[in-house]
Design an enzyme around this catalytic site. Structure first.
Site, PDB file in Angstrom:
ATOM      1  N   ASN A   1       1.103   3.896  -3.081  1.00 40.80           N
ATOM      2  CA  ASN A   1       0.769   5.314  -2.860  1.00 40.80           C
ATOM      3  C   ASN A   1       1.821   6.219  -3.472  1.00 40.80           C
ATOM      4  OD1 ASN A   1      -1.607   5.128  -1.506  1.00 40.80           O
ATOM      5  ND2 ASN A   1      -0.795   5.634   0.519  1.00 40.80           N
TER       6      ASN A   1
ATOM      7  N   ARG B   1      -9.390   3.645  -7.603  1.00 43.48           N
ATOM      8  CA  ARG B   1      -8.761   3.499  -6.296  1.00 43.48           C
ATOM      9  C   ARG B   1      -9.860   3.295  -5.268  1.00 43.48           C
ATOM     10  NH1 ARG B   1      -4.779   1.573  -7.180  1.00 43.48           N
ATOM     11  NH2 ARG B   1      -4.159   1.916  -5.043  1.00 43.48           N
TER      12      ARG B   1
ATOM     13  N   GLU C   1       0.836  -1.212   0.000  1.00 39.75           N
ATOM     14  CA  GLU C   1       0.000   0.000   0.000  1.00 39.75           C
ATOM     15  C   GLU C   1       0.867   1.257   0.000  1.00 39.75           C
ATOM     16  OE1 GLU C   1      -3.061  -0.270  -0.501  1.00 39.75           O
ATOM     17  OE2 GLU C   1      -3.611  -2.258   0.224  1.00 39.75           O
TER      18      GLU C   1
END
Lengths: 111, 150
Positions: free
Chosen positions: B52, B106, B48
């Site tokens: 990002n 997303r 994650e």
């Protein structure tokens, strides 16, 4: 990442094989949407038996397919969910809109 | 005696490297003998953080992402850093279901995943300078001496 597609009438079974992240989601998205369009798919079953990894990008992919399928009045299900995959599905709230079945044949009976 | 260790890795912000980043951290922390579940939690959280940086920080440019892992006893501290544009409003970015890029499908739960799967998540960010995400987790290591006696 290679996925396997099996069409049964208006139902599509997608076996996700390998690791589903932001990188691999790109090609699966294109491939999957093409099959759905070409074969006039209305119901979608994701088979997680061969999935070794998934993160929020994978959740994003499944939820976006759910929105598309919902628009044409169909249903989305997930099957063969391991405890590791189940953990992120539960925390993401995926099960609020997508039903989990034990295996593909049970899912097919309900869709 | 308390066991300590350190590693650092740097790579380009290409989406191919999302798998590399999480696998290299998993391989390093394997020395603490974590459970499969702990390893999966760590891999998911790192994935994650790296994703990002690739999507939101560098967007279509290529920059560098650094991962530093420090082991202090049973505690693991993972820093994922970039030299990108920074986050203007960290609290907003961390809100569940918030995404600045809904058009990219997303889900907006990246930070929620990190917070669920790790013990502590801290975000240090400065606009125009970059972001550092610190992920901490305690590994309930099975004591090696106890195991030998058994």
């Amino acid at each position: 990442m290679e996925s396997f597609y099996e069409v049964q009438g208006n139902k599509l079974i997608v076996t996700l094989n390998g690791e589903l992240d932001h990188h691999t989601a790109k090609s699966i998205r294109t491939e999957l949407d093409q099959v759905v369009l070409k074969k006039r798919i209305e119901n979608l079953i994701f088979d997680m038996s061969q999935l070794r990894f998934i993160d929020s990008s994978g959740i994003g992919l499944i939820l976006a397919r759910y929105k598309n399928i919902l628009n044409i009045g169909g249903k989305v299900a997930v099957v063969n969910v391991s405890s590791r995959v189940d953990k992120i599905f539960m925390m993401s709230g995926l099960y609020r809109v997508i039903t989990k079945y034990e295996n593909t044949s049970i899912a097919l009976k309900h869709m | 005696m308390e066991y300590n260790n350190y590693m650092k890795v740097e790579f380009e912000s290409k989406s191919h490297n999302e798998a590399f980043g999480r696998v290299v951290v998993a391989a390093f922390v394997a020395q603490l003998d974590p459970t499969i579940e702990e390893i999966t939690d760590i891999k998911t959280a790192v994935s994650e953080a790296v994703t990002n940086a690739i999507i939101h920080v560098y967007e279509n440019k290529i920059g560098l992402i650094t991962i530093v892992v420090v082991i202090k006893g049973k505690e693991i501290e993972i820093d994922v850093s970039d030299n990108g544009k920074g986050i203007e409003n960290v609290a907003k970015a961390m809100e569940p279901l918030y995404t600045s890029k809904p058009e990219l499908e997303r889900s907006g739960i990246g930070f929620t995943v990190m917070e669920t799967f790790m013990d502590v998540v801290k975000v240090y960010s400065k606009v125009g300078e970059g972001t550092r995400i610190r992920l901490s987790k305690r590994i309930e290591k099975f004591d090696s001496e106890v195991r030998e006696v058994k």
